[in-house]
Each structure stands twice: as C-alpha cells, then as structure tokens.
Scaffold this motif. Structure first.
Motif, short mmCIF file in Angstrom:
data_model
loop_
_atom_site.label_atom_id
_atom_site.label_comp_id
_atom_site.label_asym_id
_atom_site.label_seq_id
_atom_site.Cartn_x
_atom_site.Cartn_y
_atom_site.Cartn_z
N GLU A 292 0.86 -1.18 0.00
CA GLU A 292 0.00 0.00 0.00
C GLU A 292 0.90 1.23 0.00
O GLU A 292 1.73 1.40 0.89
N THR A 294 1.43 5.64 -0.91
CA THR A 294 0.79 6.95 -0.93
C THR A 294 1.13 7.64 -2.25
O THR A 294 2.30 7.81 -2.59
N SER A 303 -4.25 6.82 -0.95
CA SER A 303 -3.63 5.50 -0.78
C SER A 303 -4.00 4.61 -1.96
O SER A 303 -5.12 4.69 -2.48
#
Length: 383
Positions: A292, A294, A303
C-alpha cells in the motif's frame, strides 16, 4: 531612447504584408521582452515597450493600418507632419499603379460607398499575459492583471478638442474624409479619391487640440483588473474579458482584453489533455510483494494498493483525479507509471541474502527472462 518616428513595421519586426496573426504573434513576443515589470527602472525598455504598443495599436486596427499604409504616420497622427502650415505630407504625384487600379476598378460608377469617417468604431483588443501555477490552472483562481490600454481622454471627453472648444467639419472634404483628384494619363483624364490632407481622413478639423492627448482624444494608461481564471485552463490558452480593451472611436464600444495564459511546469505532474501523469518509484520488495503506497494527486495524497508482481513501466489509473473540463462537467484521470529502483550501497549481509534468494528462484518467477532465452534458443537452433 527609442526613435519615436521609426516605421511601425520596423518596430514590430514584421514585413508590410504581414497577416493579422503574424502581427499579433510578433507583439506578444516583443511585449514579453520589453515589459516594464521585467525591467524595473530601465528607461530604454520602457520607451521600447511604449513604442511597441503605439505600433500595435495602429497595425492591429484594419482602418488605421490602411491609412498608415497609404499616408504613413500622418494618416494616423493628426499632429504629425505639420498639417497645412508645414506643407501637406500627401502632396505629390500619384503612383501610376493607383491610377491604373482606379481606372479599371471604379471608372464611371464611383465604386462602393465609403463609410462615414465619424461613425462609431469599436476599439482594438488589448493583450496581457498571466503566469499561474499548475494547481491554479487545474482548480481555477483569481489574478490581478496590470496592462496598458487606450482610454478616452478625461480632459476633453474623447473629442480631441481643448475644453470649451469643439471640432468642426473639414471645409476641404465636407466631412467625408476623402477628396477627388483629376489627373491626365495616357488613358485620358482619370478621377481618383484619396484621403483628405487637411483632416487626414477624419472628416473633422480641430483648431485647438487638447493639450493632454494632443488632439487624438485618447491617452494610454496602465490599468489593473481582477480576472477569474477558470478551472481547467491550459497553457497558451487565451481568455477574453469583454469591454476591457482599447477605447473605441466616436462613441464606439471598447475592444476586449485578451489574456494569454502561461502555466508554469510542475516538478511531479505532467498534463496530457485533461489527464495528469506522474512517475511513482517503488522498491524491489514493494513491486515483488505488493504494498500500500501513498500517491500524490492535485487534490492531495491518496492510498493505493500496488498488486504483487508489479513490473517497471506498469501504469495504474486513478479515475477522476485529473484536470476538470473547462466550463464543463467531469474531470480527466490520473495515470501513475511505476519505476522500480534497484538498491545501491548494499551491506555484505544484504548481498548474501539476495544471492541466496537468487539461487532459489525458478524460471516461473521470471516470465520475461524465460521468454527472452527461449527466443534466443530458437534463433540459434539450440535444443
């Protein structure tokens, strides 16, 4: 100081047969070069900028340009050339080409009716450039723009005559701005029309010119206005602000202000139409195992789950995170292209771990590598 009597075409750096678009393009280029905001305190640049605006005001107006092409500066400046007392700048022999064209173009019929020189005329457009950031272009903003424009002289109310006096109808042309001239040619006596040298084609005579504007009825002033920049505007687009250009003549409406938009480049984002593109660096581990991450957008950070086995050059899309459609509905998308960064300056332990991993990896872990070597085998006939 710039020579105030230089030829306007020379000032603009264009030939006399230049098109309207070529004249406008030359003005934009030189206006950026000599703009006083870029040369604070530089009197020479200020003078050149003033001279440039004076030339553009004439050459961008079809009627003024025609008078300038025919009579030179005296055709657009009533105070140039000394008037009747100093000898008419138009006096002299006709060019034979003019006579020939007149002979075959309007002989006997008088040609088309000439427009009233005192009829209201719309003012020419003024131009300005605004510099904005990438985000300002995407989301819209308000900017205060300062530019030069021609306005009606407050002292004389735009009449050109000194306060308490007024212009009178030209006795030589009767207010038409044109006079007929007869000339003997090899074809006989030919009548032609030309601009009146007494009133310079305006149809009016000002005996006591206004001291503020010199009899033109107009003055050039710096003007500031707040302009709404719509969301989605792109680099090199032109925004028109109605009625904020140069003043008209004889009570005619003002022209428009044409605002040329210059969008500064962004360090991360690149615009392609209404879509936004950027690169996203991932580590080898993130690309291999998924992670995950940004992601930056023009609306802030979001995200995103990178899938396992992501390859360098893969692109993923963030729907609706692009540039709004100008004066419309919806937005473009954001595209994120993945780059996988190979680690440097590894410790000995890290190198040993990688070698151990590599020794246990199988062909199925590297599909592109396997395909490449299979093609090599086929090329050289190896089994």
């Amino acid at each position: 100081m710039a020579d105030q009597h230089r030829d306007y075409y020379e000032v603009m750096g264009v030939p006399k047969n230049a098109t309207e678009e070529e004249i406008k393009k030359a003005y934009r280029k030189l206006a950026k070069q000599y703009h006083p905001d870029l040369h604070p305190g530089d009197k020479e640049a200020e003078a050149k900028f003033k001279e440039l605006n004076e030339a553009y005001e004439v050459l961008s107006d079809k009627e003024k340009k025609a008078r300038y092409d025919q009579f030179g500066r005296a055709g657009v400046d009533p105070n140039f050339g000394g008037g009747a007392a100093g000898g008419s700048p138009f006096t002299g022999d006709f060019d034979f080409g003019d006579i020939f064209n007149s002979f075959f173009g309007g002989f006997g019929g008088g040609g088309a009716r000439r427009a009233n020189p005192n009829a209201p005329r719309r003012g020419s457009d003024a131009e300005a450039t605004v510099n904005i950031d990438f985000e300002e272009a995407a989301k819209g903003c308000k900017k205060t723009i300062t530019y030069d424009r021609v306005e009606n002289c407050q002292e004389c109310g735009g009449s050109g005559a000194q306060k308490g006096t007024s212009a009178s109808t030209c006795p030589q042309c009767g207010g038409t701005g044109q006079v007929r001239v007869s000339q003997r040619t090899p074809f006989g006596v030919v009548q032609t029309t030309r601009g009146c040298d007494r009133c310079h084609g305006t149809g009016r005579v000002i005996e006591s010119p206004c001291r503020t504007c010199g009899g033109s009825g107009h003055v050039r002033h710096r003007h500031s206005i707040e302009v709404n920049i719509p969301a989605g505007v792109d680099n090199d687009q032109v925004l028109s602000v109605r009625g904020q250009g140069n003043a008209g003549a004889n009570g005619g409406p003002a022209g428009d202000l044409e605002v040329y938009v210059n969008v500064r480049p962004h360090p991360i984002f690149e615009r392609r139409g209404n879509d936004v593109w950027c690169e996203m660096p991932l580590t080898f581990t993130q690309a291999a195992l998924g992670a995950e991450v940004t992601v930056p957008t023009i609306d802030g950070r979001v995200s995103y789950q990178v899938r396992e086995g992501t390859q360098p050059g893969d692109v993923f899309k963030l729907r609706g995170k692009g540039i709004p459609f100008i004066n419309g509905r919806g937005r473009g998308d954001q595209y994120v292209q993945v780059t996988v960064e190979v680690p440097k300056n590894l410790s000995q332990h890290q190198k040993d771990v990688l070698r151990e991993f590599d020794s246990t990896a199988e062909e199925k872990n590297y599909a592109k590598r396997k395909s490449f070597f299979d093609k090599l085998k086929n090329m050289f006939g190896e089994s």
